[in-house]
Design an enzyme around this catalytic site. Structure first.
Site, short mmCIF file in Angstrom:
data_model
loop_
_atom_site.label_atom_id
_atom_site.label_comp_id
_atom_site.label_asym_id
_atom_site.label_seq_id
_atom_site.Cartn_x
_atom_site.Cartn_y
_atom_site.Cartn_z
N CYS A 276 0.86 -1.18 0.00
CA CYS A 276 0.00 0.00 0.00
C CYS A 276 0.90 1.22 0.00
O CYS A 276 2.12 1.10 -0.13
CB CYS A 276 -0.99 -0.01 1.16
SG CYS A 276 -0.30 0.35 2.79
N HIS B 7 15.18 -12.16 12.61
CA HIS B 7 14.92 -11.96 14.03
C HIS B 7 13.45 -12.09 14.42
O HIS B 7 13.16 -12.40 15.58
CB HIS B 7 15.41 -10.57 14.47
CG HIS B 7 16.89 -10.43 14.40
ND1 HIS B 7 17.54 -9.33 14.91
CD2 HIS B 7 17.86 -11.23 13.89
CE1 HIS B 7 18.84 -9.46 14.71
NE2 HIS B 7 19.05 -10.60 14.09
#
Length: 144
Positions: free
Chosen positions: A65, A98
């Site tokens: 977007c 991570h």
């Protein structure tokens, strides 16, 4: 590999380029995004992608977007979704390593098309490191 992709009007061009790249790599793509540039409501295109990721119908999701924020906020309402807002390859790599992100959210108005494709390549090529990160990732969901 199966990927679900969704976009609003700000991400239509990026979606078409991303789908073209993915299909050239032999990746199966389900397109839930708009194919138009007319204003639309991004949640209508996020929910099918996030649902597919949440229910493990696909391996990963891609959402595009204008800012990336709205699609990330919407997708992260799903228990098994970890949608990361990425604007560089380095951030993309870290969100996979991570955070074990399973949806990449791309801000089309703040990245170039070339950057976006590079981020998708990085996202799909990067593995979750596990280890000390696994305990943290396991603490993310609050839905029961």
């Amino acid at each position: 590999m199966k990927i679900a992709i969704g976009n609003d009007h700000a991400g239509t061009e990026y979606k078409f380029a991303t789908v073209s790249y993915l299909e050239s790599e032999g990746i199966e793509v389900t397109n839930y995004g708009t194919n138009e540039n007319n204003s639309v409501d991004y949640p209508d295109f996020v929910h099918p992608v996030a649902n597919d990721v949440d229910k493990e119908k696909v391996d990963f999701g891609i959402l595009i977007c204008g800012s990336g924020n709205g699609v990330a906020m919407t997708a992260n309402k799903y228990k098994n979704v970890r949608a990361g807002l990425c604007w560089t390859k380095e951030i993309t790599e870290l969100t996979r390593q991570h955070n074990n992100a399973n949806i990449i959210c791309i801000p089309a108005r703040f990245t170039s098309l070339h950057q976006a494709i590079d981020m998708v390549k990085t996202f799909l090529a990067t593995e979750f490191e596990g280890g000390r990160h696994l305990n943290r990732v396991n603490k993310i969901p609050m839905c029961v």
